[in-house]
Scaffold this motif. Structure first.
Motif, mmCIF file in Angstrom:
data_model
loop_
_atom_site.group_PDB
_atom_site.id
_atom_site.type_symbol
_atom_site.label_atom_id
_atom_site.label_comp_id
_atom_site.label_asym_id
_atom_site.label_seq_id
_atom_site.Cartn_x
_atom_site.Cartn_y
_atom_site.Cartn_z
ATOM 1 N N LEU A 107 0.939 -1.228 0.166
ATOM 2 C CA LEU A 107 0.015 -0.090 0.049
ATOM 3 C C LEU A 107 0.941 1.317 0.040
ATOM 4 C CD1 LEU A 107 -2.547 -1.189 2.518
ATOM 5 C CD2 LEU A 107 -3.045 -0.783 0.342
ATOM 6 N N THR A 108 0.475 2.255 -0.632
ATOM 7 C CA THR A 108 1.227 3.517 -0.911
ATOM 8 C C THR A 108 0.623 4.347 0.192
ATOM 9 O OG1 THR A 108 -0.232 4.436 -2.407
ATOM 10 C CG2 THR A 108 1.842 3.208 -3.175
ATOM 11 N N SER A 109 -0.666 4.451 0.770
ATOM 12 C CA SER A 109 -1.164 4.938 1.839
ATOM 13 C C SER A 109 -2.009 4.347 2.788
ATOM 14 C CB SER A 109 -1.994 6.202 1.246
ATOM 15 O OG SER A 109 -2.376 7.056 2.475
ATOM 16 N N PRO A 110 -1.600 3.553 3.592
ATOM 17 C CA PRO A 110 -2.241 2.395 4.202
ATOM 18 C C PRO A 110 -3.716 2.690 4.789
ATOM 19 C CG PRO A 110 0.120 1.885 4.646
ATOM 20 C CD PRO A 110 -0.271 3.410 3.773
ATOM 21 N N ASP A 111 -3.583 4.098 5.388
ATOM 22 C CA ASP A 111 -4.861 4.206 6.202
ATOM 23 C C ASP A 111 -5.885 4.894 5.324
ATOM 24 O OD1 ASP A 111 -3.563 3.544 8.321
ATOM 25 O OD2 ASP A 111 -2.994 5.341 9.328
ATOM 26 N N ASN A 112 -5.711 5.137 4.160
ATOM 27 C CA ASN A 112 -6.423 5.793 3.275
ATOM 28 C C ASN A 112 -6.801 5.529 2.012
ATOM 29 O OD1 ASN A 112 -6.194 8.187 5.251
ATOM 30 N ND2 ASN A 112 -4.266 8.646 4.302
ATOM 31 N N SER A 113 -6.152 4.513 1.442
ATOM 32 C CA SER A 113 -6.563 4.093 0.027
ATOM 33 C C SER A 113 -6.150 2.491 0.011
ATOM 34 C CB SER A 113 -6.032 4.841 -0.814
ATOM 35 O OG SER A 113 -4.529 4.564 -1.298
ATOM 36 N N LEU A 114 -6.389 1.822 -1.061
ATOM 37 C CA LEU A 114 -5.829 0.668 -1.428
ATOM 38 C C LEU A 114 -5.085 0.468 -2.698
ATOM 39 C CD1 LEU A 114 -9.053 -1.843 -1.001
ATOM 40 C CD2 LEU A 114 -7.005 -1.420 0.602
ATOM 41 N N GLU A 115 -4.397 1.827 -2.992
ATOM 42 C CA GLU A 115 -3.297 1.902 -4.039
ATOM 43 C C GLU A 115 -2.267 1.372 -3.420
ATOM 44 O OE1 GLU A 115 -2.905 6.032 -5.191
ATOM 45 O OE2 GLU A 115 -5.194 6.313 -5.863
ATOM 46 N N THR A 116 -1.736 0.649 -4.675
ATOM 47 C CA THR A 116 -0.310 -0.054 -4.281
ATOM 48 C C THR A 116 0.722 -0.018 -5.356
ATOM 49 O OG1 THR A 116 -1.284 -2.046 -5.609
ATOM 50 C CG2 THR A 116 -1.759 -1.857 -3.176
ATOM 51 N N ARG A 117 1.969 -0.418 -4.922
ATOM 52 C CA ARG A 117 2.980 -0.366 -5.830
ATOM 53 C C ARG A 117 3.560 -1.982 -5.773
ATOM 54 N NH1 ARG A 117 7.305 -0.826 -2.513
ATOM 55 N NH2 ARG A 117 7.307 0.453 -0.525
ATOM 56 N N ALA A 118 4.386 -2.591 -6.545
ATOM 57 C CA ALA A 118 4.885 -3.721 -6.325
ATOM 58 C C ALA A 118 6.100 -3.863 -5.183
ATOM 59 C CB ALA A 118 5.666 -4.274 -7.682
ATOM 60 N N ALA A 119 5.935 -4.765 -4.521
ATOM 61 C CA ALA A 119 6.964 -5.189 -3.208
ATOM 62 C C ALA A 119 8.509 -5.268 -3.978
ATOM 63 C CB ALA A 119 6.647 -6.290 -2.266
ATOM 64 N N ALA A 120 9.341 -4.779 -3.291
ATOM 65 C CA ALA A 120 10.572 -4.907 -3.693
ATOM 66 C C ALA A 120 11.426 -6.108 -3.300
ATOM 67 C CB ALA A 120 11.544 -3.551 -3.293
ATOM 68 N N LYS A 121 10.953 -6.902 -2.373
ATOM 69 C CA LYS A 121 11.615 -8.208 -1.930
ATOM 70 C C LYS A 121 10.757 -9.163 -1.596
ATOM 71 C CE LYS A 121 13.751 -8.574 1.952
ATOM 72 N NZ LYS A 121 12.831 -9.273 2.679
ATOM 73 N N PRO A 122 10.853 -10.419 -1.347
ATOM 74 C CA PRO A 122 9.961 -11.269 -1.051
ATOM 75 C C PRO A 122 9.884 -11.256 0.481
ATOM 76 C CG PRO A 122 11.892 -12.485 -1.518
ATOM 77 C CD PRO A 122 12.072 -10.832 -1.900
#
Length: 450
Positions: free
Chosen positions: A149-164
């Motif tokens: 999540l790019t803004s965990p408290d406000n939206s479900l917009e996301t980016r790819a995780a950099a590591k497993p």
């Protein structure tokens, strides 16, 4: 439910050391109501011994009951191989004729399940079937490509995780996985949509949770993988469902059900005969009711006789699923105190126990507790330095949502378990007051010297 039953409690140890050793050796929803004063006829069998050995602690617990702060309480305190001292007061419920609280009363330990799950995983590390730095996707491929999540408290917009995500991160709450009990806004709604509610509260909440909750650990893990992460794996401590997912990993890596693995590798060898995922009907008479505070009054939240804990859970919740007794949990801590050994039975190798109770968090990440930087081991907090309240560097433990507390101090060979059942857990400072009373008890035998 508005009660913050999930609140994380500070776990503080008592520095009893030689003083407690001398102490022990010397004696070789329904209508609201107040908790009643204890009745002499209902005292637990160990009451006389506790009053002799630990009078300040016994007086504290009796005072809690007389003041209506809780229906009942049990403390288990042990040093080395001396007999455990049990301090009990009150009853297991407010119902007329309820049994006295005692060493074998059953309590919902909620997140004190997490250390047991952590130790189960460490046994697989010992067996060579699991590595702390294995990627989670090795066991559940759905976790291969996670999003953050790019803004965990406000939206479900996301980016790819950099590591497993790794197994190490699962057991130390550094995986980036969230938790329904501390999520907000859209993320909370997403967890509820996915049925990610791995805990039992009462019949009403359980009926609602089962409408969407997965019916197996494996299905639960795959469902967690559908939810976005709240942080990049390995970068921050965030209380999480990681230990529930870890239970699914234990099941996959061991080739047996998680419940069976815990039973055969931990509960049976430790003779923890009163620790259950489901309370047997025959034991309902020693099962405590759970309460919630409404103002200063106790209101029944989960009466034992009608509790969903008497029925099989959707699956064994590795993060919050166990009921146990003070006697049983003391045996678990006693084994950890002895680095894997109890009464001549080797449950895990010494190096495994030491590793499990060490700081396993990624470098530079800490658990901030009341301004103190702590580490985190296999499902429990780890003290990185000696604590002013008495816990030695290397102490390990955790707490439960309904007020239970557990800590083991291997350096002092001391352990403590406190059992109560009410929400919110932080209503009373049980740990702080208990350990202060224990210090007074120890000092009493040493001319006031501590």
């Amino acid at each position: 439910m508005t009660t913050k039953w999930w609140a994380i409690k500070s776990v503080r140890a008592a520095g009893l050391g030689a003083a407690l050793l001398a102490t022990v050796a010397a004696s070789a929803q329904q209508p609201q109501m107040r908790a009643p004063a204890p009745q002499a006829a209902q005292r637990a069998p160990d009451a006389a011994a506790a009053a002799t050995l630990l009078p300040a602690t016994k007086a504290l617990y009796d005072g809690y009951i007389a003041a209506g702060k809780m229906p009942g309480i049990v403390g288990a305190f042990g040093l080395g191989e001396l007999p455990t001292v049990f301090v009990s007061a009150g009853n297991i419920s407010l119902d007329p004729g309820a049994a006295a609280a005692g060493p074998d009363s059953l309590w919902r330990v909620y997140s004190m399940t997490k250390p047991i799950t952590g130790m189960a995983a460490m046994l697989l590390v010992e067996d060579g079937k699991l590595s702390l730095d294995d990627p989670l996707s090795k066991y559940f491929p759905a976790f291969l490509k996670m999003r953050v999540l790019t803004s965990p408290d406000n939206s479900l917009e996301t980016r790819a995780a950099a590591k497993p995500i790794t197994i190490r991160e699962l057991m130390t709450h550094t995986s980036g996985i969230g938790y329904q009990i501390n999520a907000k806004g859209p993320l909370l709604k997403e967890f509820e949509r996915l049925g990610l509610v791995p805990a039992t509260v009462n019949a009403q909440i359980e009926a609602q949770a089962r409408r969407t909750r997965p019916a197996s650990l494996a299905a639960f893990a795959d469902r967690v993988a559908q939810a976005p992460l709240i942080a990049e794996p390995g970068t921050t401590w965030h209380y999480s469902m990681g230990l529930d997912v870890l239970a699914a990993v234990v099941e996959k890596a061991s080739g047996m059900s998680f419940e069976r693995f815990v039973q055969t590798r931990l509960l049976d060898p430790l003779r923890m005969n009163s620790t259950y995922w489901q309370v047997p009907r025959r034991d309902v008479g020693r099962f405590a009711s759970n309460y919630a505070f409404v103002g200063e009054n106790l209101t029944p939240l989960d009466p034992a006789a009608r509790s969903p804990w008497l029925e099989p859970p959707s699956f064994p919740y590795g993060g919050a699923g166990l009921v146990s007794s003070a006697r049983d949990y003391d045996r678990f801590l006693h084994m950890l105190q002895n680095y894997g050994m109890l009464e001549g039975t080797r449950v895990m190798k010494e190096q495994t126990a030491r590793l499990a109770m060490s700081n396993l968090m990624p470098a530079g990440v800490f658990f901030d507790n009341d301004g103190q930087q702590r580490g985190f081991g296999a499902g429990g907090v780890v003290y990185l330095n000696d604590d002013p309240n008495g816990a030695s560097k290397g102490s390990y433990g955790w707490a439960g949502a309904a007020g239970t507390l557990a800590l083991v101090d291997p350096a002092k060979r001391f352990r403590s378990t406190i059992m109560v059942n009410y929400f919110p857990a932080e209503k009373w400072p049980l740990g702080k007051e208990t350990y202060a009373a224990l210090r007074r008890d120890a000092a009493r035998l040493h001319g006031g010297q501590w």
